[in-house]
Design a protein around this motif. Structure first.
Motif, PDB file in Angstrom:
ATOM      1  N   ALA A  92      43.808  45.573  46.096  1.00 52.20           N
ATOM      2  CA  ALA A  92      43.621  44.410  46.978  1.00 52.20           C
ATOM      3  C   ALA A  92      44.327  43.182  46.396  1.00 52.20           C
ATOM      4  N   ALA A  93      44.262  43.042  45.064  1.00 51.21           N
ATOM      5  CA  ALA A  93      44.954  41.921  44.416  1.00 51.21           C
ATOM      6  C   ALA A  93      46.464  42.050  44.585  1.00 51.21           C
ATOM      7  N   LEU A  94      46.976  43.282  44.535  1.00 51.45           N
ATOM      8  CA  LEU A  94      48.414  43.492  44.719  1.00 51.45           C
ATOM      9  C   LEU A  94      48.840  43.149  46.145  1.00 51.45           C
ATOM     10  N   ASP A  95      47.966  43.419  47.108  1.00 50.83           N
ATOM     11  CA  ASP A  95      48.262  43.010  48.488  1.00 50.83           C
ATOM     12  C   ASP A  95      48.414  41.498  48.578  1.00 50.83           C
ATOM     13  N   THR A 114      45.628  54.724  32.146  1.00 49.13           N
ATOM     14  CA  THR A 114      45.303  53.666  31.183  1.00 49.13           C
ATOM     15  C   THR A 114      43.817  53.336  31.134  1.00 49.13           C
ATOM     16  N   GLY A 115      43.103  53.599  32.243  1.00 51.77           N
ATOM     17  CA  GLY A 115      41.759  53.061  32.369  1.00 51.77           C
ATOM     18  C   GLY A 115      41.857  51.581  32.716  1.00 51.77           C
ATOM     19  N   MET A 116      40.718  50.967  32.986  1.00 48.99           N
ATOM     20  CA  MET A 116      40.704  49.552  33.345  1.00 48.99           C
ATOM     21  C   MET A 116      39.631  48.809  32.551  1.00 48.99           C
ATOM     22  N   PRO A 117      39.791  48.747  31.217  1.00 45.04           N
ATOM     23  CA  PRO A 117      38.783  48.052  30.406  1.00 45.04           C
ATOM     24  C   PRO A 117      38.763  46.558  30.723  1.00 45.04           C
ATOM     25  N   ALA A 118      37.594  45.972  30.600  1.00 50.46           N
ATOM     26  CA  ALA A 118      37.426  44.546  30.895  1.00 50.46           C
ATOM     27  C   ALA A 118      37.783  43.717  29.668  1.00 50.46           C
ATOM     28  N   ALA A 119      38.785  42.836  29.802  1.00 56.52           N
ATOM     29  CA  ALA A 119      39.107  41.896  28.730  1.00 56.52           C
ATOM     30  C   ALA A 119      38.147  40.715  28.768  1.00 56.52           C
ATOM     31  N   THR A 120      37.704  40.336  29.977  1.00 57.33           N
ATOM     32  CA  THR A 120      36.697  39.287  30.175  1.00 57.33           C
ATOM     33  C   THR A 120      35.806  39.740  31.329  1.00 57.33           C
ATOM     34  N   GLU A 121      34.792  38.927  31.636  1.00 58.17           N
ATOM     35  CA  GLU A 121      33.920  39.284  32.752  1.00 58.17           C
ATOM     36  C   GLU A 121      34.619  39.124  34.104  1.00 58.17           C
ATOM     37  N   LYS A 122      35.803  38.503  34.115  1.00 54.93           N
ATOM     38  CA  LYS A 122      36.550  38.306  35.363  1.00 54.93           C
ATOM     39  C   LYS A 122      37.669  39.339  35.560  1.00 54.93           C
ATOM     40  N   THR A 123      37.841  40.226  34.605  1.00 55.38           N
ATOM     41  CA  THR A 123      38.877  41.255  34.731  1.00 55.38           C
ATOM     42  C   THR A 123      38.544  42.191  35.892  1.00 55.38           C
ATOM     43  N   ILE A 124      39.559  42.531  36.682  1.00 58.63           N
ATOM     44  CA  ILE A 124      39.384  43.513  37.760  1.00 58.63           C
ATOM     45  C   ILE A 124      39.286  44.905  37.121  1.00 58.63           C
ATOM     46  N   PRO A 129      48.396  46.436  32.223  1.00 61.20           N
ATOM     47  CA  PRO A 129      48.829  45.588  33.348  1.00 61.20           C
ATOM     48  C   PRO A 129      47.708  44.995  34.191  1.00 61.20           C
ATOM     49  N   HIS A 130      46.557  45.668  34.271  1.00 60.13           N
ATOM     50  CA  HIS A 130      45.564  45.281  35.281  1.00 60.13           C
ATOM     51  C   HIS A 130      44.909  43.930  35.018  1.00 60.13           C
ATOM     52  N   SER A 131      45.020  43.430  33.774  1.00 65.98           N
ATOM     53  CA  SER A 131      44.351  42.168  33.451  1.00 65.98           C
ATOM     54  C   SER A 131      45.316  41.003  33.271  1.00 65.98           C
ATOM     55  N   ASP A 142      46.576  35.320  37.239  1.00 70.01           N
ATOM     56  CA  ASP A 142      45.567  35.819  36.294  1.00 70.01           C
ATOM     57  C   ASP A 142      44.604  34.653  36.097  1.00 70.01           C
ATOM     58  N   ASP A 143      43.433  34.762  36.711  1.00 71.76           N
ATOM     59  CA  ASP A 143      42.458  33.671  36.691  1.00 71.76           C
ATOM     60  C   ASP A 143      41.346  34.011  35.711  1.00 71.76           C
ATOM     61  N   ASN A 144      41.572  33.692  34.431  1.00 68.66           N
ATOM     62  CA  ASN A 144      40.581  33.960  33.374  1.00 68.66           C
ATOM     63  C   ASN A 144      40.342  35.461  33.164  1.00 68.66           C
ATOM     64  N   GLU A 145      41.283  36.308  33.573  1.00 70.66           N
ATOM     65  CA  GLU A 145      41.074  37.760  33.529  1.00 70.66           C
ATOM     66  C   GLU A 145      41.491  38.395  32.200  1.00 70.66           C
ATOM     67  N   GLN A 146      42.446  37.759  31.502  1.00 73.13           N
ATOM     68  CA  GLN A 146      42.864  38.250  30.184  1.00 73.13           C
ATOM     69  C   GLN A 146      42.174  37.470  29.077  1.00 73.13           C
ATOM     70  N   GLU A 147      41.938  36.186  29.348  1.00 75.04           N
ATOM     71  CA  GLU A 147      41.286  35.317  28.365  1.00 75.04           C
ATOM     72  C   GLU A 147      40.568  34.197  29.107  1.00 75.04           C
ATOM     73  N   ILE A 148      39.299  34.003  28.792  1.00 77.44           N
ATOM     74  CA  ILE A 148      38.525  32.953  29.449  1.00 77.44           C
ATOM     75  C   ILE A 148      39.124  31.583  29.122  1.00 77.44           C
TER      76      ILE A 148
END
Length: 262
Positions: free
Chosen positions: A188-191, A170-180, A145-147, A201-207
């Motif tokens: 903070a993003a959920l807020d 789950t951990g929070m692996p980076a899918a791209t360099e913009k992944t949280i 979910p995080h990306s 999702d701003d380039n966070e799952q796929e550039i």
């Protein structure tokens, strides 16, 4: 003639249903909320039902294959539920398709519907954009979910401590360099999602890909819809135009799911 406890348990409830069925499904949902495995004392504490009643219901669910008893005597959701869940997911996707098609018509971008299944996001329906350059996510695909925009839209409805627990699992692996990749950053993003009423999702799952998502209000299972497209098309200006459409379609879809008894 005395009434047996089984007959009493199967008596009609106040809303006209069968009480034992209502209780059995309530226990299954409480097991799911607890992560899929619980002890009888935990179920008794959360449901308020006496242990003998819970034991009788669980024995029936075990016999039917919907619950299994672990070697440690705790109870876990059983494999027969998988078939039911898969069928329900397909049906949910079928109901959603006309609404996703309308999203495509009004926004020009690919429209998706996703559910929170355990700790993962699963895509259950998609209608592709008519543009030659478009996004494609395979129905049935599972992501963390995080990306994702749909992940943010869904988890914004959960308390922060539950979100932290999920991220720890789950951990929070980076899918791209913009992944949280930190719990604090994600919370903070959920807020922002709660404040704005939509997720990005701003380039966070796929550039090169930007996604806008909203949850489906009052959905019987946590669900979200989204549009995704090239970042060059899903701009800030486009966001202002697209989000109200997303929110309107989500509200209409919610009403359909409620009227269908889903």
């Amino acid at each position: 003639m005395p009434t047996s406890s089984a007959t009493t348990d199967a008596a009609k409830s106040t809303n006209g249903g069968v009480q034992s069925l209502e209780r059995a499904f309530d226990l299954l949902e409480r097991m799911a909320d607890a992560g899929g495995e619980v002890g009888l004392s935990e179920l008794s504490a959360s449901s308020g039902l006496p242990l003998p009643t819970i034991h009788r219901l669980m024995r029936t669910l075990v016999a039917c294959g919907y619950v299994r008893q672990q070697p440690n005597r705790r109870y876990a959701l059983g494999p027969r539920l998988i078939r039911l869940g898969e069928s329900a997911s397909r049906l949910l996707g079928t109901w959603a398709r006309p609404y996703l098609a309308r999203l495509v018509e009004e926004t020009g971008e690919t429209a998706n519907m996703a559910l929170l299944d355990g700790d993962e996001i699963v895509y259950v329906a998609q209608v592709p954009s008519k543009h030659s350059m478009r996004m494609f996510t395979e129905v049935g695909r599972r992501v963390l979910p995080h990306s994702t925009g749909v992940g943010k839209a869904l988890l914004a409805g959960f308390p922060d401590e539950e979100v932290r627990s999920l991220l720890a699992r789950t951990g929070m692996p980076a899918a791209t360099e913009k992944t949280i990749t930190t719990p604090e950053g994600f919370l903070a993003a959920l807020d922002d999602v709660r404040r704005l009423g939509y997720a990005v999702d701003d380039n966070e799952q796929e550039i090169g890909v930007r996604c806008l998502a909203v949850s489906v209000p009052d959905s019987p299972t946590a669900a979200a819809i989204s549009i995704s497209g090239p970042a060059g098309r899903v701009t800030e200006a486009a966001t202002d135009r697209i989000v109200p459409v997303l929110q309107q379609v989500a509200t209409e879809l919610s009403e359909v799911l409620a009227s269908s008894g889903a």
